[in-house]
Motif scaffolding. Structure first.
Motif, PDB file in Angstrom:
ATOM      1  N   ARG A  76       0.833  -1.202   0.000  1.00  0.00           N
ATOM      2  CA  ARG A  76       0.000   0.000   0.000  1.00  0.00           C
ATOM      3  C   ARG A  76       0.872   1.259   0.000  1.00  0.00           C
ATOM      4  N   GLU A  77       2.002   1.193   0.650  1.00  0.00           N
ATOM      5  CA  GLU A  77       2.913   2.341   0.663  1.00  0.00           C
ATOM      6  C   GLU A  77       3.567   2.542  -0.692  1.00  0.00           C
ATOM      7  N   ASP A  78       4.138   1.457  -1.249  1.00  0.00           N
ATOM      8  CA  ASP A  78       4.915   1.568  -2.488  1.00  0.00           C
ATOM      9  C   ASP A  78       5.216   0.148  -2.965  1.00  0.00           C
ATOM     10  N   LEU A  79       4.657  -0.239  -4.107  1.00  0.00           N
ATOM     11  CA  LEU A  79       4.834  -1.609  -4.567  1.00  0.00           C
ATOM     12  C   LEU A  79       6.279  -1.937  -4.900  1.00  0.00           C
ATOM     13  N   CYS A  80       7.055  -0.953  -5.324  1.00  0.00           N
ATOM     14  CA  CYS A  80       8.465  -1.228  -5.618  1.00  0.00           C
ATOM     15  C   CYS A  80       9.251  -1.519  -4.343  1.00  0.00           C
ATOM     16  N   VAL A  81       8.986  -0.753  -3.304  1.00  0.00           N
ATOM     17  CA  VAL A  81       9.597  -1.042  -2.007  1.00  0.00           C
ATOM     18  C   VAL A  81       9.144  -2.415  -1.523  1.00  0.00           C
ATOM     19  N   ALA A  82       7.846  -2.691  -1.667  1.00  0.00           N
ATOM     20  CA  ALA A  82       7.315  -3.989  -1.232  1.00  0.00           C
ATOM     21  C   ALA A  82       7.992  -5.133  -1.974  1.00  0.00           C
ATOM     22  N   ARG A  83       8.244  -4.943  -3.269  1.00  0.00           N
ATOM     23  CA  ARG A  83       8.882  -6.001  -4.059  1.00  0.00           C
ATOM     24  C   ARG A  83      10.268  -6.328  -3.505  1.00  0.00           C
ATOM     25  N   LEU A  84      11.044  -5.314  -3.156  1.00  0.00           N
ATOM     26  CA  LEU A  84      12.390  -5.574  -2.639  1.00  0.00           C
ATOM     27  C   LEU A  84      12.341  -6.174  -1.242  1.00  0.00           C
ATOM     28  N   VAL A  85      11.465  -5.653  -0.391  1.00  0.00           N
ATOM     29  CA  VAL A  85      11.373  -6.181   0.972  1.00  0.00           C
ATOM     30  C   VAL A  85      10.825  -7.601   0.952  1.00  0.00           C
ATOM     31  N   GLU A  86       9.841  -7.867   0.100  1.00  0.00           N
ATOM     32  CA  GLU A  86       9.301  -9.225   0.001  1.00  0.00           C
ATOM     33  C   GLU A  86      10.396 -10.211  -0.387  1.00  0.00           C
ATOM     34  N   GLY A  87      11.253  -9.821  -1.343  1.00  0.00           N
ATOM     35  CA  GLY A  87      12.347 -10.696  -1.731  1.00  0.00           C
ATOM     36  C   GLY A  87      13.307 -10.953  -0.579  1.00  0.00           C
ATOM     37  N   HIS A  88      13.617  -9.897   0.167  1.00  0.00           N
ATOM     38  CA  HIS A  88      14.510 -10.041   1.324  1.00  0.00           C
ATOM     39  C   HIS A  88      13.894 -10.980   2.364  1.00  0.00           C
ATOM     40  N   LEU A  89      12.626 -10.754   2.693  1.00  0.00           N
ATOM     41  CA  LEU A  89      11.966 -11.592   3.700  1.00  0.00           C
ATOM     42  C   LEU A  89      11.809 -13.028   3.208  1.00  0.00           C
ATOM     43  N   ASP A  90      11.576 -13.194   1.916  1.00  0.00           N
ATOM     44  CA  ASP A  90      11.472 -14.543   1.364  1.00  0.00           C
ATOM     45  C   ASP A  90      12.816 -15.250   1.459  1.00  0.00           C
ATOM     46  N   ALA A  91      13.894 -14.532   1.192  1.00  0.00           N
ATOM     47  CA  ALA A  91      15.225 -15.132   1.313  1.00  0.00           C
ATOM     48  C   ALA A  91      15.495 -15.582   2.747  1.00  0.00           C
ATOM     49  N   VAL A  92      15.114 -14.752   3.711  1.00  0.00           N
ATOM     50  CA  VAL A  92      15.286 -15.127   5.121  1.00  0.00           C
ATOM     51  C   VAL A  92      14.522 -16.420   5.410  1.00  0.00           C
ATOM     52  N   ALA A  93      13.290 -16.520   4.908  1.00  0.00           N
ATOM     53  CA  ALA A  93      12.476 -17.706   5.152  1.00  0.00           C
ATOM     54  C   ALA A  93      13.058 -18.934   4.463  1.00  0.00           C
TER      55      ALA A  93
END
Length: 359
Positions: A76-93
């Motif tokens: 909701r804030e920014d899909l581009c930011v979400a895309r990078l953070v999602e990738g980071h969190l997915d890597a952690v998982a």
């Protein structure tokens, strides 16, 4: 959990604050990278005014709904930011699930696993080490990630490797990301030449693990956050004035779509927490259903908002125009009829009680 609340505005995207903000792709990429760096910094929660990424629960931890809420909020804030953070969190998982290296504070990870047609990326053994050569497309955060999990074809099959991005031989290809939507996600092709990688899991472990399906729903949470950002123009208009019957109908449809998707997302989180290792075998069908619904909701929200508001917001409101363009591109990560066909085949392989038939 996730709601289509029309009263709480999203945090403004940093590059759009103020009337003198730049709009070009390079400026967007820098602004998104700065936000990503701030969020992944050791003190990111306090300094960036956002979620503490180190505290985001893993999928299947009993708090999956909280994880999806973080991804929804970032979308909701920014899909581009979400895309990078999602990738980071997915890597952690992923690294937690398959016992890979630990993500250290301040590191920024991506997951570069796209496999479109073409020669792609290959992996070979050289003196007891794995070396990667070739071209990897769609590498989000190519200039801001410190590390990436990368899929590559070996002689044994497809494997996942952890790669330090700053090492010699990793080169983002200039001009290979010309997108208007998701421009800030910095997703060019990356050329690998003699790059050392550390194998993570066995052959095909990346795809076989239950978390692959859970992670796919996390992406859908980002999409739905983006749909809520697009809908904000319509919600804001409703707060300012009384709608005519046509506009009110579009508003009602958007609210119904977003609230229904929220309910499905919350139920999916509960089901993941109830069966994190997919002992019941329902993870793939769940992921296909939720992602297909999210894609449908996003495309219909884009349509309803556009029909209700006309061209004005797309032409004169840069935040709305960017949110709509970003969502239109990001949601195409869904494989459309191919995924629906797979869902239909899976459904057809179940008996009358909803259990998979063993043939």
């Amino acid at each position: 959990m996730v709601t289509a609340d029309a009263t709480t505005p999203a945090r403004p995207a940093p590059e759009l604050e103020g009337s003198g903000s730049a709009w070009g792709p390079d400026a967007l990429r820098r602004a998104v990278a700065d936000r990503f760096l701030a969020l992944t910094a050791p003190d990111g929660a306090g300094r960036a005014g956002g979620p503490a990424l180190g505290d985001v629960p893993l999928p299947g931890s009993g708090r999956t709904a909280e994880r999806f809420l973080v991804l929804y909020g970032l979308g909701r804030e920014d899909l581009c930011v979400a895309r990078l953070v999602e990738g980071h969190l997915d890597a952690v998982a992923i690294l937690d699930e398959v016992a890979g290296p630990r993500v250290e504070p301040g590191e920024r990870w991506g997951v570069w696993a796209a496999q479109p047609p073409g020669p792609g990326l290959g992996a070979r053994r050289v003196d007891g080490r794995w070396v990667l050569d070739g071209l990897k497309p769609y590498c989000s955060g190519a200039h801001s990630c410190t590390h990436a999990l990368v899929t590559a074809d070996s002689g044994e099959g497809r494997r996942l490797f952890a790669v330090r991005v700053a090492q010699p031989g990793v080169r983002p290809v200039p001009g290979s990301w010309r997108a208007i939507g998701m421009a800030g996600s910095d997703t060019p092709d990356v050329e690998f030449t003699g790059v050392e990688g550390t194998p993570v899991g066995e052959v095909d472990a990346y795809l076989r693990r239950p978390g692959f399906q859970h992670g796919g729903i996390g992406v859908a949470a980002c999409w739905l956050g983006g749909a809520r950002a697009v809908a904000e123009t319509l919600y804001a208009s409703a707060r300012r004035r009384t709608h005519d019957a046509i506009a009110a109908a579009h508003l009602g449809a958007v609210d119904m779509l977003l609230s229904s998707a929220s309910t499905v997302l919350e139920r999916a989180a509960e089901d993941i927490d109830a069966d994190p290792l997919d002992a019941l075998g329902g993870a793939r069908m769940r992921s296909l259903r939720v992602r297909a619904l999210a894609e449908l909701v996003c495309t219909q929200v884009l349509d309803h908002v556009g029909r209700a508001t006309g061209a004005g917001p797309l032409c004169h409101d840069p935040r709305h125009a960017r949110a709509a363009a970003d969502l239109a591109v990001y949601v195409r990560q869904h494989h459309a009829e191919r995924n629906l066909a797979e869902l239909g085949r899976l459904f057809g392989a179940r008996d009358e009680d909803g259990k998979e038939e063993h043939r």
